[in-house]
Write a protein that holds these residues in place. Sequence first.
Motif, PDB file in Angstrom:
ATOM      1  N   LEU A   1       0.880  -1.227   0.080  1.00 34.43           N
ATOM      2  CA  LEU A   1      -0.077  -0.152   0.140  1.00 34.43           C
ATOM      3  C   LEU A   1       0.958   1.198   0.132  1.00 34.43           C
ATOM      4  O   LEU A   1       0.584   2.396  -0.781  1.00 34.43           O
ATOM      5  CB  LEU A   1      -0.932   0.049   1.276  1.00 34.43           C
ATOM      6  CG  LEU A   1      -2.102  -1.156   1.402  1.00 34.43           C
ATOM      7  CD1 LEU A   1      -2.895  -1.007   2.392  1.00 34.43           C
ATOM      8  CD2 LEU A   1      -2.843  -0.974  -0.085  1.00 34.43           C
TER       9      LEU A   1
ATOM     10  N   LEU B   1     -10.061   1.000  -7.963  1.00 37.58           N
ATOM     11  CA  LEU B   1     -10.444   0.293  -6.665  1.00 37.58           C
ATOM     12  C   LEU B   1     -10.983   1.684  -6.007  1.00 37.58           C
ATOM     13  O   LEU B   1     -10.335   2.754  -6.285  1.00 37.58           O
ATOM     14  CB  LEU B   1      -8.975  -0.096  -6.179  1.00 37.58           C
ATOM     15  CG  LEU B   1      -8.483  -1.453  -6.539  1.00 37.58           C
ATOM     16  CD1 LEU B   1      -7.062  -1.686  -5.743  1.00 37.58           C
ATOM     17  CD2 LEU B   1      -9.431  -2.709  -6.430  1.00 37.58           C
TER      18      LEU B   1
ATOM     19  N   TRP C   1     -11.216   2.555  -2.868  1.00 39.69           N
ATOM     20  CA  TRP C   1     -10.269   3.083  -1.778  1.00 39.69           C
ATOM     21  C   TRP C   1      -9.208   3.326  -2.108  1.00 39.69           C
ATOM     22  O   TRP C   1      -8.452   4.311  -1.268  1.00 39.69           O
ATOM     23  CB  TRP C   1     -10.442   2.234  -0.460  1.00 39.69           C
ATOM     24  CG  TRP C   1     -11.909   1.767  -0.010  1.00 39.69           C
ATOM     25  CD1 TRP C   1     -12.590   0.907  -0.200  1.00 39.69           C
ATOM     26  CD2 TRP C   1     -12.512   2.963   0.674  1.00 39.69           C
ATOM     27  NE1 TRP C   1     -13.859   1.245   0.519  1.00 39.69           N
ATOM     28  CE2 TRP C   1     -13.777   2.512   1.068  1.00 39.69           C
ATOM     29  CE3 TRP C   1     -12.262   4.254   1.279  1.00 39.69           C
ATOM     30  CZ2 TRP C   1     -14.729   3.196   1.962  1.00 39.69           C
ATOM     31  CZ3 TRP C   1     -13.133   4.783   2.148  1.00 39.69           C
ATOM     32  CH2 TRP C   1     -14.278   4.719   2.443  1.00 39.69           C
ATOM     33  N   HIS C   2      -8.551   2.674  -3.026  1.00 34.87           N
ATOM     34  CA  HIS C   2      -6.969   2.881  -2.988  1.00 34.87           C
ATOM     35  C   HIS C   2      -6.299   3.516  -4.438  1.00 34.87           C
ATOM     36  O   HIS C   2      -5.325   4.122  -4.452  1.00 34.87           O
ATOM     37  CB  HIS C   2      -6.207   1.405  -3.283  1.00 34.87           C
ATOM     38  CG  HIS C   2      -6.535   0.527  -1.762  1.00 34.87           C
ATOM     39  ND1 HIS C   2      -6.153   0.957  -0.722  1.00 34.87           N
ATOM     40  CD2 HIS C   2      -7.093  -0.343  -1.613  1.00 34.87           C
ATOM     41  CE1 HIS C   2      -6.433   0.191   0.167  1.00 34.87           C
ATOM     42  NE2 HIS C   2      -7.304  -1.028  -0.410  1.00 34.87           N
TER      43      HIS C   2
ATOM     44  N   HIS D   1      -8.983   5.984   0.992  1.00 37.58           N
ATOM     45  CA  HIS D   1      -8.651   5.274   2.388  1.00 37.58           C
ATOM     46  C   HIS D   1      -7.480   6.249   3.129  1.00 37.58           C
ATOM     47  O   HIS D   1      -7.775   6.171   4.225  1.00 37.58           O
ATOM     48  CB  HIS D   1      -7.975   4.008   1.941  1.00 37.58           C
ATOM     49  CG  HIS D   1      -6.404   4.108   1.538  1.00 37.58           C
ATOM     50  ND1 HIS D   1      -5.235   4.189   2.526  1.00 37.58           N
ATOM     51  CD2 HIS D   1      -5.827   4.328   0.333  1.00 37.58           C
ATOM     52  CE1 HIS D   1      -4.179   4.229   1.734  1.00 37.58           C
ATOM     53  NE2 HIS D   1      -4.587   4.517   0.628  1.00 37.58           N
TER      54      HIS D   1
ATOM     55  N   LEU E   1     -12.933  -2.851   1.638  1.00 39.61           N
ATOM     56  CA  LEU E   1     -11.810  -2.315   1.347  1.00 39.61           C
ATOM     57  C   LEU E   1     -11.192  -2.570   0.186  1.00 39.61           C
ATOM     58  O   LEU E   1     -10.754  -1.651  -0.683  1.00 39.61           O
ATOM     59  CB  LEU E   1     -10.850  -2.765   2.437  1.00 39.61           C
ATOM     60  CG  LEU E   1      -9.532  -2.114   2.345  1.00 39.61           C
ATOM     61  CD1 LEU E   1      -9.409  -0.652   2.641  1.00 39.61           C
ATOM     62  CD2 LEU E   1      -8.550  -2.720   3.429  1.00 39.61           C
ATOM     63  N   ASN E   2     -11.338  -3.685  -0.622  1.00 41.78           N
ATOM     64  CA  ASN E   2     -10.856  -3.905  -2.034  1.00 41.78           C
ATOM     65  C   ASN E   2     -11.905  -3.895  -2.937  1.00 41.78           C
ATOM     66  O   ASN E   2     -11.586  -4.421  -4.038  1.00 41.78           O
ATOM     67  CB  ASN E   2     -10.291  -5.628  -1.888  1.00 41.78           C
ATOM     68  CG  ASN E   2      -9.083  -5.496  -1.012  1.00 41.78           C
ATOM     69  OD1 ASN E   2      -8.193  -4.336  -0.893  1.00 41.78           O
ATOM     70  ND2 ASN E   2      -8.944  -6.528  -0.066  1.00 41.78           N
TER      71      ASN E   2
ATOM     72  N   ASN F   1     -14.059  -2.333  -6.060  1.00 41.06           N
ATOM     73  CA  ASN F   1     -13.899  -1.316  -7.166  1.00 41.06           C
ATOM     74  C   ASN F   1     -14.804  -0.355  -7.477  1.00 41.06           C
ATOM     75  O   ASN F   1     -15.928  -0.412  -6.389  1.00 41.06           O
ATOM     76  CB  ASN F   1     -13.731  -2.351  -8.420  1.00 41.06           C
ATOM     77  CG  ASN F   1     -15.011  -3.153  -8.910  1.00 41.06           C
ATOM     78  OD1 ASN F   1     -16.290  -2.840  -8.436  1.00 41.06           O
ATOM     79  ND2 ASN F   1     -15.018  -4.220  -9.550  1.00 41.06           N
TER      80      ASN F   1
END
Length: 299
Positions: A2, A23, A25-26, A36, A51-52, A54
């Motif tokens: 991350l 994604l 959150w990322h 995030h 969290l993961n 899309n």
Amino acid sequence: MLQLKDQLHTFLRCSIGDGNTALFWHDYWTELGPLHQLFGPTGPRSLRIPLNANVSRAVSNGHWSIPSARSEDAVTLQIILSTTVIPSSSNRADVFLWRNSSGGFGPSFSSRVTWERLRVTRPQVPWYSVVWFKEEIPRCSFISWTAFLGRLPTRDRLISWGLSVPPGCVLCSLADESVNHLFFQCPFAVATWSRFCGRYMASPPSSLADVVLLCQQLPGPHASRAVVVLKLINQVIVYTLWRERNSRIFSGVSSSQEACSRLVDRAVRDRLLSLTRPTATAPSPSLLELFFWFVSPFS
């Protein structure tokens, strides 16, 4: 992982299409950056999005499906989403965009542009062109570069690290080994350099700094091309002396000064012969002819 992805966000953005790749959150797909970082570890629970997941996971029946805002960050996200195109299966796939030379973002990745933005720039050293030039021999350039940086493990450096090694030069046994002594002051090195003194180089240089100065002040009508030959001679001599030094220390095998001089001569000639031959419009004389002007060739 991350942390690495967070570093990439300086160079990477995502243009949302169907929302099936980016994604939620990322990836950097809104003006708020990776979500995030904004919402923290409680974000997935407060927005009810895994969290993961899309981006398409945040859409339901053609509308953004986000719970009622319970924080200022959530309110800001809803405002941003109200002006963001809603992902749809009828749209193109998500597209990742890379930072380009102008500072914007485009679909193509350039390692050169990315490197220029990643690296910490420092003032250009005066010797860079003596080490790196298109006619170089890579193995010789590397040793020459390490010598200019002062990082070759000569005996004076090994002793400064606390290692118990004899300080003397293995080529002459007349003085302690250092970069300047090994490559320029040692009688073995001086004799090697002397074989290449002539029209352009009246006497052997006494240091790497002298080589740089000579390259900058080389006289004659063909100086800009003759300097290429001088840089090549310097690299090959440094490489050959370093190789001879290591051979004596680690293998117990010694070569005469004459043999080392011939190795230098052969390596320089071979490199110059491998270069593109001059055409009718190319400058004259050739680099190999200029080399002959440096020194009377060996028979």
